[in-house]
Design a protein around this motif. Structure first.
Motif, PDB file in Angstrom:
ATOM      1  N   ASP A   1      36.833  47.641  44.452  1.00 23.15           N
ATOM      2  CA  ASP A   1      36.880  47.397  43.011  1.00 23.15           C
ATOM      3  C   ASP A   1      35.486  46.983  42.543  1.00 23.15           C
ATOM      4  OD1 ASP A   1      37.479  46.748  40.403  1.00 23.15           O
ATOM      5  OD2 ASP A   1      39.205  45.502  40.897  1.00 23.15           O
ATOM      6  N   ALA A   2      34.964  47.668  41.547  1.00 27.73           N
ATOM      7  CA  ALA A   2      33.624  47.361  41.034  1.00 27.73           C
ATOM      8  C   ALA A   2      33.614  46.137  40.116  1.00 27.73           C
ATOM      9  CB  ALA A   2      33.077  48.567  40.277  1.00 27.73           C
ATOM     10  N   THR A   3      34.781  45.640  39.769  1.00 25.34           N
ATOM     11  CA  THR A   3      34.878  44.487  38.876  1.00 25.34           C
ATOM     12  C   THR A   3      34.698  43.200  39.677  1.00 25.34           C
ATOM     13  OG1 THR A   3      36.456  45.706  37.518  1.00 25.34           O
ATOM     14  CG2 THR A   3      36.362  43.327  37.195  1.00 25.34           C
ATOM     15  N   PRO A   4      33.638  42.426  39.401  1.00 26.97           N
ATOM     16  CA  PRO A   4      33.431  41.209  40.196  1.00 26.97           C
ATOM     17  C   PRO A   4      34.353  40.052  39.792  1.00 26.97           C
ATOM     18  CG  PRO A   4      31.634  41.496  38.641  1.00 26.97           C
ATOM     19  CD  PRO A   4      32.524  42.696  38.504  1.00 26.97           C
ATOM     20  N   PHE A   5      34.653  39.938  38.491  1.00 34.04           N
ATOM     21  CA  PHE A   5      35.456  38.814  38.009  1.00 34.04           C
ATOM     22  C   PHE A   5      36.409  39.274  36.908  1.00 34.04           C
ATOM     23  CE2 PHE A   5      31.495  36.839  39.425  1.00 34.04           C
ATOM     24  CZ  PHE A   5      31.985  35.860  40.278  1.00 34.04           C
ATOM     25  N   TRP A   6      37.520  38.571  36.797  1.00 35.42           N
ATOM     26  CA  TRP A   6      38.392  38.664  35.633  1.00 35.42           C
ATOM     27  C   TRP A   6      38.229  37.362  34.871  1.00 35.42           C
ATOM     28  CZ3 TRP A   6      43.942  40.989  36.132  1.00 35.42           C
ATOM     29  CH2 TRP A   6      43.864  42.313  36.561  1.00 35.42           C
ATOM     30  N   ILE A   7      38.011  37.460  33.572  1.00 33.39           N
ATOM     31  CA  ILE A   7      37.931  36.296  32.705  1.00 33.39           C
ATOM     32  C   ILE A   7      39.141  36.373  31.778  1.00 33.39           C
ATOM     33  CG2 ILE A   7      36.529  34.990  31.065  1.00 33.39           C
ATOM     34  CD1 ILE A   7      35.101  35.584  33.772  1.00 33.39           C
ATOM     35  N   ILE A   8      39.993  35.348  31.830  1.00 33.60           N
ATOM     36  CA  ILE A   8      41.229  35.343  31.058  1.00 33.60           C
ATOM     37  C   ILE A   8      41.305  34.043  30.270  1.00 33.60           C
ATOM     38  CG2 ILE A   8      43.751  35.434  31.176  1.00 33.60           C
ATOM     39  CD1 ILE A   8      43.404  36.777  33.933  1.00 33.60           C
TER      40      ILE A   8
ATOM     41  N   ASP B   1      46.618  38.477  46.266  1.00 38.17           N
ATOM     42  CA  ASP B   1      45.829  38.349  47.496  1.00 38.17           C
ATOM     43  C   ASP B   1      44.452  38.993  47.369  1.00 38.17           C
ATOM     44  OD1 ASP B   1      46.773  40.932  47.510  1.00 38.17           O
ATOM     45  OD2 ASP B   1      47.471  40.914  49.576  1.00 38.17           O
ATOM     46  N   MET B   2      44.180  39.668  46.271  1.00 39.25           N
ATOM     47  CA  MET B   2      42.851  40.239  45.997  1.00 39.25           C
ATOM     48  C   MET B   2      41.997  39.285  45.153  1.00 39.25           C
ATOM     49  SD  MET B   2      42.711  43.231  47.294  1.00 39.25           S
ATOM     50  CE  MET B   2      43.707  44.553  47.879  1.00 39.25           C
ATOM     51  N   ILE B   3      42.538  38.091  44.888  1.00 40.45           N
ATOM     52  CA  ILE B   3      41.821  37.105  44.079  1.00 40.45           C
ATOM     53  C   ILE B   3      41.233  36.057  45.000  1.00 40.45           C
ATOM     54  CG2 ILE B   3      42.050  35.340  42.292  1.00 40.45           C
ATOM     55  CD1 ILE B   3      44.345  37.028  41.130  1.00 40.45           C
ATOM     56  N   GLY B   4      39.932  35.842  44.857  1.00 39.31           N
ATOM     57  CA  GLY B   4      39.239  34.842  45.673  1.00 39.31           C
ATOM     58  C   GLY B   4      39.214  33.504  44.963  1.00 39.31           C
ATOM     59  N   GLU B   5      38.002  33.067  44.634  1.00 41.82           N
ATOM     60  CA  GLU B   5      37.829  31.765  43.990  1.00 41.82           C
ATOM     61  C   GLU B   5      38.407  31.784  42.575  1.00 41.82           C
ATOM     62  OE1 GLU B   5      34.148  29.003  42.451  1.00 41.82           O
ATOM     63  OE2 GLU B   5      33.806  30.327  44.149  1.00 41.82           O
ATOM     64  N   ILE B   6      39.090  30.707  42.217  1.00 33.28           N
ATOM     65  CA  ILE B   6      39.698  30.552  40.891  1.00 33.28           C
ATOM     66  C   ILE B   6      39.032  29.354  40.228  1.00 33.28           C
ATOM     67  CG2 ILE B   6      41.826  30.112  39.628  1.00 33.28           C
ATOM     68  CD1 ILE B   6      43.289  31.257  42.147  1.00 33.28           C
TER      69      ILE B   6
ATOM     70  N   ASP C   1      28.698  39.477  32.668  1.00 35.55           N
ATOM     71  CA  ASP C   1      28.434  40.676  33.466  1.00 35.55           C
ATOM     72  C   ASP C   1      29.275  41.786  32.835  1.00 35.55           C
ATOM     73  OD1 ASP C   1      28.365  42.733  35.345  1.00 35.55           O
ATOM     74  OD2 ASP C   1      28.431  41.364  37.057  1.00 35.55           O
ATOM     75  N   ALA C   2      28.665  42.893  32.509  1.00 33.25           N
ATOM     76  CA  ALA C   2      29.365  43.980  31.821  1.00 33.25           C
ATOM     77  C   ALA C   2      30.505  44.561  32.656  1.00 33.25           C
ATOM     78  CB  ALA C   2      28.390  45.082  31.437  1.00 33.25           C
ATOM     79  N   ARG C   3      30.511  44.318  33.945  1.00 35.15           N
ATOM     80  CA  ARG C   3      31.559  44.853  34.816  1.00 35.15           C
ATOM     81  C   ARG C   3      32.813  43.986  34.842  1.00 35.15           C
ATOM     82  NH1 ARG C   3      28.772  44.837  40.273  1.00 35.15           N
ATOM     83  NH2 ARG C   3      28.072  42.885  39.392  1.00 35.15           N
ATOM     84  N   ASN C   4      32.743  42.775  34.289  1.00 30.90           N
ATOM     85  CA  ASN C   4      33.894  41.876  34.286  1.00 30.90           C
ATOM     86  C   ASN C   4      35.026  42.450  33.450  1.00 30.90           C
ATOM     87  OD1 ASN C   4      32.503  40.043  35.818  1.00 30.90           O
ATOM     88  ND2 ASN C   4      32.022  38.683  34.116  1.00 30.90           N
ATOM     89  N   TYR C   5      36.263  42.149  33.867  1.00 28.05           N
ATOM     90  CA  TYR C   5      37.442  42.503  33.078  1.00 28.05           C
ATOM     91  C   TYR C   5      37.779  41.296  32.215  1.00 28.05           C
ATOM     92  CZ  TYR C   5      42.196  43.617  31.766  1.00 28.05           C
ATOM     93  OH  TYR C   5      43.343  43.852  31.038  1.00 28.05           O
ATOM     94  N   LEU C   6      37.868  41.497  30.909  1.00 28.08           N
ATOM     95  CA  LEU C   6      38.098  40.400  29.973  1.00 28.08           C
ATOM     96  C   LEU C   6      39.438  40.542  29.269  1.00 28.08           C
ATOM     97  CD1 LEU C   6      34.603  40.324  28.201  1.00 28.08           C
ATOM     98  CD2 LEU C   6      35.353  38.953  30.141  1.00 28.08           C
ATOM     99  N   VAL C   7      40.196  39.469  29.259  1.00 30.19           N
ATOM    100  CA  VAL C   7      41.353  39.328  28.376  1.00 30.19           C
ATOM    101  C   VAL C   7      41.059  38.047  27.607  1.00 30.19           C
ATOM    102  CG1 VAL C   7      43.850  39.047  28.183  1.00 30.19           C
ATOM    103  CG2 VAL C   7      42.900  40.464  29.999  1.00 30.19           C
ATOM    104  N   VAL C   8      40.325  38.196  26.533  1.00 33.65           N
ATOM    105  CA  VAL C   8      39.801  37.060  25.787  1.00 33.65           C
ATOM    106  C   VAL C   8      40.270  37.146  24.349  1.00 33.65           C
ATOM    107  CG1 VAL C   8      37.682  35.929  25.006  1.00 33.65           C
ATOM    108  CG2 VAL C   8      37.770  36.930  27.276  1.00 33.65           C
TER     109      VAL C   8
END
Length: 151
Positions: free
Chosen positions: A128-135, A82-87, A104-111
């Protein structure tokens, strides 16, 4: 008596492909050549053992992406769905842009470099300072659908 079940909506281990493990087969002759002057009889078994050890390390260190019980787990991190917006599912070019020039250096990456598709998840938690998660994912549309269903 009722049984509690946990519904796994999506689960993927980000393993390297067969070509990756095939290329690592070159480790066997390389290790055997190094071992020959030391002990000819042990060269081949040690070389095969070294390959198996390296393959097991890659498997053990491959992160898991999982959507279960309203939570997304990606590697060591987790977040409530529920903390995830646009996918946004990403193709290879879009993924390259968000982890490269448009990063963006603030993104969380699982790449993982051997997977060329993924998803970009907007984080809506104001604290949360992380704007996006990239997976990265081999099945980004299935992951996106599981996240939408879980939310």
């Amino acid at each position: 008596m009722t049984a509690q079940t946990t519904a796994v909506r999506y689960r993927e281990r980000l393993l390297p492909g067969f070509g990756f493990f095939g290329a690592w087969l070159l480790l066997i002759p390389a290790t055997a050549l190094i071992m020959m002057p030391i002990n000819k009889g042990a060269a081949i078994p040690v070389a095969i053992g070294m390959y198996v050890l390296v393959a097991l390390i890659f498997v053990a260190l491959s992160p898991v992406v999982e959507v279960r019980d309203g939570t997304l787990r990606a590697g060591r991190a987790h977040i409530s769905t529920d903390m995830i917006g646009e996918i946004e599912p990403l193709g290879s070019d879009a993924l390259r842009d968000v982890i490269g020039p448009g990063a963006d250096a603030r993104n969380y990456l699982v790449v993982r470099g051997w997977i060329h598709r993924g998803v970009k998840l907007e984080i809506t938690d104001a604290s949360d300072a992380t704007p996006f998660w990239i997976i990265t994912s081999r099945k980004p549309l299935a992951l996106a659908e599981a996240l939408r269903t879980a939310a």
